[in-house]
Design a protein around this motif. Structure first.
Motif, PDB file in Angstrom:
ATOM      1  N   SER A  20       0.852  -1.222   0.115  1.00  5.46           N
ATOM      2  CA  SER A  20       0.067  -0.031  -0.030  1.00  5.46           C
ATOM      3  C   SER A  20       0.870   1.321  -0.019  1.00  5.46           C
ATOM      4  O   SER A  20       0.738   2.222  -0.789  1.00  5.46           O
ATOM      5  N   ALA A  21       1.994   1.221   0.733  1.00  5.03           N
ATOM      6  CA  ALA A  21       2.832   2.329   0.919  1.00  5.03           C
ATOM      7  C   ALA A  21       3.572   2.521  -0.147  1.00  5.03           C
ATOM      8  O   ALA A  21       3.921   3.758  -0.732  1.00  5.03           O
ATOM      9  N   GLY A  23       4.312   2.963  -3.999  1.00  2.00           N
ATOM     10  CA  GLY A  23       3.598   3.101  -5.231  1.00  2.00           C
ATOM     11  C   GLY A  23       4.203   4.238  -5.973  1.00  2.00           C
ATOM     12  O   GLY A  23       5.242   4.408  -6.028  1.00  2.00           O
ATOM     13  N   LEU A  24       3.333   5.061  -6.849  1.00  2.00           N
ATOM     14  CA  LEU A  24       3.609   6.102  -7.669  1.00  2.00           C
ATOM     15  C   LEU A  24       4.404   7.133  -6.807  1.00  2.00           C
ATOM     16  O   LEU A  24       5.546   7.739  -7.453  1.00  2.00           O
ATOM     17  N   ASN A  26       6.634   6.559  -4.616  1.00  2.00           N
ATOM     18  CA  ASN A  26       7.950   6.348  -4.672  1.00  2.00           C
ATOM     19  C   ASN A  26       8.905   6.627  -5.699  1.00  2.00           C
ATOM     20  O   ASN A  26      10.040   7.089  -5.790  1.00  2.00           O
ATOM     21  N   TYR A 103      -5.283   8.246  -9.731  1.00  2.00           N
ATOM     22  CA  TYR A 103      -4.303   7.193  -9.716  1.00  2.00           C
ATOM     23  C   TYR A 103      -4.444   6.290 -10.751  1.00  2.00           C
ATOM     24  O   TYR A 103      -3.494   5.845 -11.211  1.00  2.00           O
ATOM     25  N   SER A 226       3.479   9.082   0.707  1.00  2.00           N
ATOM     26  CA  SER A 226       4.182   7.897   0.507  1.00  2.00           C
ATOM     27  C   SER A 226       4.026   6.712   1.501  1.00  2.00           C
ATOM     28  O   SER A 226       3.878   5.556   0.898  1.00  2.00           O
ATOM     29  N   THR A 227       3.601   7.004   2.774  1.00  2.00           N
ATOM     30  CA  THR A 227       3.429   5.879   3.643  1.00  2.00           C
ATOM     31  C   THR A 227       1.952   5.538   3.720  1.00  2.00           C
ATOM     32  O   THR A 227       1.703   4.943   4.543  1.00  2.00           O
ATOM     33  N   SER A 319      -0.847  -0.250  -4.811  1.00  2.00           N
ATOM     34  CA  SER A 319      -1.320   0.838  -3.959  1.00  2.00           C
ATOM     35  C   SER A 319      -2.791   0.918  -4.559  1.00  2.00           C
ATOM     36  O   SER A 319      -3.878   1.297  -3.696  1.00  2.00           O
ATOM     37  N   LEU A 387      -6.227  14.511   2.806  1.00  2.00           N
ATOM     38  CA  LEU A 387      -5.094  13.707   3.455  1.00  2.00           C
ATOM     39  C   LEU A 387      -4.491  14.435   4.848  1.00  2.00           C
ATOM     40  O   LEU A 387      -4.723  13.747   5.622  1.00  2.00           O
TER      41      LEU A 387
END
Ligand code: PFF
Length: 448
Positions: A20-21, A23-24, A26, A103, A226-227, A319, A387
């Motif tokens: 999950s963490a 993803g794009l 990173n 996403y 990111s997390t 993700s 978020l």
């Protein structure tokens, strides 16, 4: 009542949560944020933000999820009955739906680039300007991007429909090692590039004069994105953890893994960029315009390019799986839908949202929400408002509202011993996280 699903193995817990963490955020966002914000100085601040902001909020979500063993919306109602906290649960349900809408669009583009890299003459433009023109033409045509986006959504659908164990856990157990392997191969390849030393210096030799308040705020935002904290995703996933899962250990492992993947993406990208004498401070176009152009100038360019976009697609898929699970779990709990029905309803919503977001690069470009296209509005509203709001309320909820003993018991897996990090964690949740998130919030709204 149906028994709640639970991840089967410890590896499954880590693979799914780290999936999950990773993803794009990173592979796409971290390198360009690092490039634009001063390289290694940004990375140092970023790591501090992961440790003192993102990990505490992650643990707070784990506590809420595992204790209540229900979806992100009901969890607040269960812990704080008859209070307004249940509305925070609604933020946690709606934010991932909005995020996943855009996403999926980027994820679909990466599938197109896998295929274009593989077919002879696919990525054959001669200069960055030509790659730029090709990319812009591709994203603004109505049908072609939608084909890839729909394909991606259907792949996501078929994983989700299989449920927590045979779907999410199994997919993560397969995809995460492949993703890691590709990154290692790229890491080794980078060592043989002429720009390796320069790339490493850029990543690992901090220049403290580059640290400004804006860099700090960007690093905080990146750490949250990111997390995957602040969205109810980790509340939902933790509701599938068993009573013996160590919450602190899991958070630390996931945080380290996520940071490692970001660093490896940096090691993949910066030596390549420096080898060709390109500025590292490119924006979001870095992976769809600059990199394909650079790969095409290398021996076996098609191989590197296709492998890179497989990497991006895998990271995106792990993700989107977690983003979509939040609302599927909610429909199953709240409306007693079967897994199949909940997934199908949500897939229809994703198809519509992603279509709107994709068309906003072309046919629907004239539709503006507060001056932004639909795609940009979804990104802006979820990343800059929902978020941080989710993260802020989650930290306040666990730091100030929840009974400390309950939090301590959950973190120590019902033992009477207080975990060594408990007081630091509570301090971060009570003061550090809310204040910092509030600053990100103000800066996201351009009020700072
Ligand atoms: N953490 C993922 C990434 O880095 O791309 C994606 C993501 C998931 C972002 C969930 C935000 C979020 F709420």
């Amino acid at each position: 009542m149906e028994k709640r699903a639970s991840f089967r193995t410890k590896l499954g817990v880590i693979a799914a949560t780290a999936g999950s963490a990773v993803g794009l955020g990173n592979i796409w966002r971290f390198p360009y944020e690092t490039g634009q914000n001063g390289g290694s100085a940004f990375i140092l601040i970023y790591i501090a933000c992961v440790l003192f902001l993102a990990l505490p909020v992650m643990m707070a979500e784990f506590v809420i999820g595992r204790h209540t063993r229900t979806n992100a919306s009901h969890a607040f109602g269960k812990l704080a009955p008859h209070s307004w906290w249940k509305y925070i649960g609604y933020i946690c349900i709606s934010a991932p739906v909005i995020i996943v809408g855009y996403y999926f669009v980027i994820s679909g583009w990466s599938l197109e680039y896998v295929v274009q890299s593989l077919i002879p003459g696919g990525l054959s433009a001669q200069s960055a300007a030509e790659y730029n023109a090709e990319f812009n033409q591709f994203i603004s045509t109505p049908i072609k991007p939608l084909i890839w986006i729909f394909l991606f959504i259907f792949i996501n659908h078929f994983i989700m429909i299989r449920g927590v164990n045979s779907g999410i856990e199994k997919a993560a157990n397969i995809m995460m090692p492949v993703l890691f392997l590709i990154l290692i191969i790229f890491g080794i390849r980078s060592m043989f590039l002429p720009g390796f030393d320069e790339g490493m210096k850029f990543l690992f030799q901090p220049d403290f004069s580059k640290i400004t308040p804006n860099v700090v705020i960007r690093a905080m935002g990146q750490a949250f994105f990111s997390t995957s904290v602040g969205m109810g995703i980790l509340i939902t996933y933790a509701s599938y953890y068993s009573k013996s899962t160590g919450l602190g250990r899991t958070a630390l492992t996931v945080g380290c893994f996520d940071t490692l993947v970001s660093m490896l993406s940096g090691i993949l990208i910066f030596p390549t960029v420096f080898t060709f004498g390109i500025s590292p401070a490119q924006g979001p176009e870095l992976i769809f315009i600059t990199l394909p152009n650079l790969f095409s100038q290398m021996p076996l360019g098609w191989l590197w390019s296709s492998m890179f976009f497989v990497l991006v697609s895998l990271a995106a898929l792990t993700s989107t799986i977690s983003l979509s699970e939040v609302s599927i779990a909610f429909l199953q709990d709240a409306r007693h839908y079967s897994r199949r029905k909940a997934t199908t309803v949500m897939t229809c919503i994703y198809l519509s949202l992603a279509t709107l977001c994709s068309l906003s690069f072309g046919a629907l470009n004239h539709i503006r929400i507060f001056g932004k296209t639909i795609f940009d509005a979804c990104d802006y509203f979820s990343s800059n408002i929902l978020l941080p709001a989710g993260g802020l309320f989650i930290s306040i909820f666990v730091g100030w509202y929840l009974n400390k003993k309950l939090v301590c018991r959950e973190l120590s897996n019902d033992s009477s011993k207080k975990p060594w990090y408990f007081d630091i964690l509570m301090f971060c949740l009570r003061f550090v996280a809310p204040i910092s998130i509030f600053l990100i919030f103000l800066s996201g709204l351009n009020l700072m």
